[in-house]
Structures are given as structure tokens and as C-alpha cells.
Design a protein around this motif. Sequence first.
Motif, short mmCIF file in Angstrom:
data_model
loop_
_atom_site.label_atom_id
_atom_site.label_comp_id
_atom_site.label_asym_id
_atom_site.label_seq_id
_atom_site.Cartn_x
_atom_site.Cartn_y
_atom_site.Cartn_z
N SER A 26 0.83 -1.20 0.00
CA SER A 26 0.00 0.00 0.00
C SER A 26 0.86 1.25 0.00
CB SER A 26 -0.92 -0.01 1.23
OG SER A 26 -1.71 1.16 1.28
N ALA A 27 1.91 1.26 0.83
CA ALA A 27 2.81 2.41 0.87
C ALA A 27 3.53 2.59 -0.45
CB ALA A 27 3.82 2.23 2.01
N LEU A 28 3.94 1.48 -1.05
CA LEU A 28 4.63 1.56 -2.35
C LEU A 28 3.71 2.14 -3.42
CD1 LEU A 28 6.95 -1.09 -3.88
CD2 LEU A 28 5.14 -0.13 -5.28
N THR A 29 2.47 1.67 -3.45
CA THR A 29 1.51 2.16 -4.45
C THR A 29 1.28 3.65 -4.28
OG1 THR A 29 0.43 -0.01 -4.46
CG2 THR A 29 -0.80 1.83 -5.40
N PHE A 30 1.12 4.11 -3.04
CA PHE A 30 0.91 5.53 -2.79
C PHE A 30 2.13 6.33 -3.23
CE2 PHE A 30 1.29 9.30 -0.12
CZ PHE A 30 0.05 9.90 -0.32
N TYR A 31 3.32 5.84 -2.89
CA TYR A 31 4.55 6.55 -3.25
C TYR A 31 4.68 6.67 -4.77
CZ TYR A 31 9.43 7.60 -4.08
OH TYR A 31 10.59 8.17 -4.54
N VAL A 32 4.46 5.57 -5.48
CA VAL A 32 4.59 5.60 -6.94
C VAL A 32 3.54 6.54 -7.55
CG1 VAL A 32 4.38 4.21 -9.05
CG2 VAL A 32 5.69 3.35 -7.11
N GLY A 33 2.32 6.52 -7.01
CA GLY A 33 1.29 7.42 -7.51
C GLY A 33 1.70 8.87 -7.38
N GLU A 34 2.30 9.22 -6.23
CA GLU A 34 2.78 10.58 -6.03
C GLU A 34 3.91 10.91 -6.99
OE1 GLU A 34 1.89 13.01 -3.18
OE2 GLU A 34 0.13 11.86 -3.83
N ALA A 35 4.82 9.96 -7.19
CA ALA A 35 5.96 10.19 -8.09
C ALA A 35 5.50 10.37 -9.53
CB ALA A 35 6.94 9.02 -8.00
N MET A 36 4.49 9.62 -9.94
CA MET A 36 4.02 9.72 -11.32
C MET A 36 3.30 11.05 -11.57
SD MET A 36 5.03 7.19 -13.07
CE MET A 36 3.96 7.11 -14.52
N GLN A 37 2.79 11.67 -10.53
CA GLN A 37 2.13 12.96 -10.70
C GLN A 37 3.12 14.12 -10.70
OE1 GLN A 37 -1.03 13.43 -7.83
NE2 GLN A 37 -1.87 11.41 -8.26
N GLY A 38 4.31 13.89 -10.20
CA GLY A 38 5.31 14.95 -10.14
C GLY A 38 6.02 15.13 -11.47
N LYS A 39 6.64 16.29 -11.62
CA LYS A 39 7.33 16.60 -12.86
C LYS A 39 8.74 16.00 -12.89
CE LYS A 39 4.86 20.93 -13.75
NZ LYS A 39 4.98 22.41 -13.93
#
Length: 293
Positions: free
Chosen positions: A55-68
Motif C-alpha cells: 500500500s505504501a509503495l503504491t501511494f509513493y509511486v502514484g505521487e511520483a508519477m504525478q510529479g514533474k
Amino acid sequence: MKRLVLLLTLAMTGCAGTAKPAFPPDPPAADPKLAGMQYLYGSAEAAAISRQAWSALTFYVGEAMQGKDRRSVVLAEGATLDDPKFVPCAGKPAAAVFDVDETVLLNQGFEYDDLTGAPHRDFDDRWARWEKTGVHAVSPTPGAKEALDALRRMGVTVIFNTNRNAFNAGPTEQAIDDAGIGPAKHGTTLFLAGDDADGSGKDGRRATIAARYCVIAMGGDQLGDFSDLFAEASSVPARRAETALPAVAGLWGRGWFVMPNPVYGSALQGGAGDIFPADRQWHDPATPRKEVQ
């Protein structure tokens, strides 16, 4: 009358002249491997930790994919744990890299055989047979399928980097695919021992992957799933201390994600004197001490 009572008492306790033990005999000693297997493969707690990590990994990747500015988490050649440098992303597509055994797959069949089979068998021969024939006796780690499906929906390529043997690429592809966490294709989304000259080291394969992708997250159950530099530690305390070095400590849970594995691997080493610092050792004054390593 007293004689009759005595005979009845003896009959109830066994046979005449043989006293029944006051307590049942001690049970046979449990296999030392059992506790770790109970935890990893049977406990709700291990399942919860696994889901927590995914769950933590999925959240982290989601945040990273939204960043520039996506950040690579693969150490570059020449980097150290004190001075980590990372492979640049340079506009490459995003990927996440995972170990296989006890990271995305639970090897339930192999460990059941290890616990119940004859002792002192050759591990390498048995593992080779397992890779070839045990493809249906595995399960995804709790939370893995949901997380990997979510990463793919985000546009992240999921890549597996494992020390399973390249000779058995086909069965390994099948095990991953049949568990519902694929696709896995050797040389594209699956990298194996024998693909380069590093043997059990994974840095060479990580470099190959990082040359093609911006690796924004990695997951594994051993420190070697993140960098081979951890294998250079001189002692158990030194290895543990390396995970707290200021330059890399912030990567745990922010790019590097560890899955539980108390059953096997590089984590299981050291005696009492290695595990417990001298200033944290306590002895019950009411009981004798036993010899420890």
C-alpha cells in the motif's frame, strides 16, 4: 478393603508396580525453521505487514508519477552508501523493479517440502527441481497483485529481477503469470541469474534496466535487492548500521520497500553477542546462565 482400594488405584494408573509420570513427557523439539515459516506463511501479522508495504509503495509511486521530476532509486556506478549517486532518468519511461521469491511470490510448496522432507538434501539440486516443477505451488504475497495492477494502470512498467536461474526462464515466467502478477518476459520484464557475469549480485542487471527505464521504486526481501554494496559490511552490527546512514536512510519507504522474510536469506546471521549490544544485555539474577554463541 484397603487392599481392594490399592489394586483399583494401581489399575487406574497403569499396571501394578509401575507409577504413572506426574507430567506428560516433553514434546519433541520443533524444527528451528518452523517459527519463521509460521510467521511468514501462516500469520495474519505477516500478511498485514505485506499489505502495508504494498500500500505504501503504491501511494509513493502514484505521487511520483504525478510529479514533474521523477527520481531514480538505482545507485549509479561508483556510488557508495555514504555518498549515493543515482542513475539519471533523462526522460526515460517509468518502471518499478522487484525481486520475486518472498517479495512478489510466496514459495509455499518449496518451504513445505523443506519442513517435511528428509533432512540434509542438497539445496541447489532441490531448488533447481523446484524452479522447473513448482510453478503451481506458489501464491502472490498479500497485496502484491493489487499493487502491481495499480502500477501498470499508472503507466509504470513492472520488472522482475531475481536470482532464479536463466536456464529455467520458462517455468519462472509461468509461475509469475499463473499467480496473476505477470506478464513476465525474460530479457524484457524478467531478469535472471546468468543474464550477466555478476552471479548472485544484482547490480549489473539493475544497471541494464536503469539504462532503459527511470526506476522510481524497488521492492525486495533482502538488502541485495536494492544494492550489492550492502554485502560488503564487515559484521552483523555494521550491516544493520548501514541501513541508517543519513544518505540512504530516507529511501526506506520512499523508493526502497522491504518485504518481511524471517525464513531464509542474508538477514539470518549472527549469534547472541552480535545481535545484542554489550550494554543492552541483561541476565536474570534468579536463574543460571546458559552458554550462548
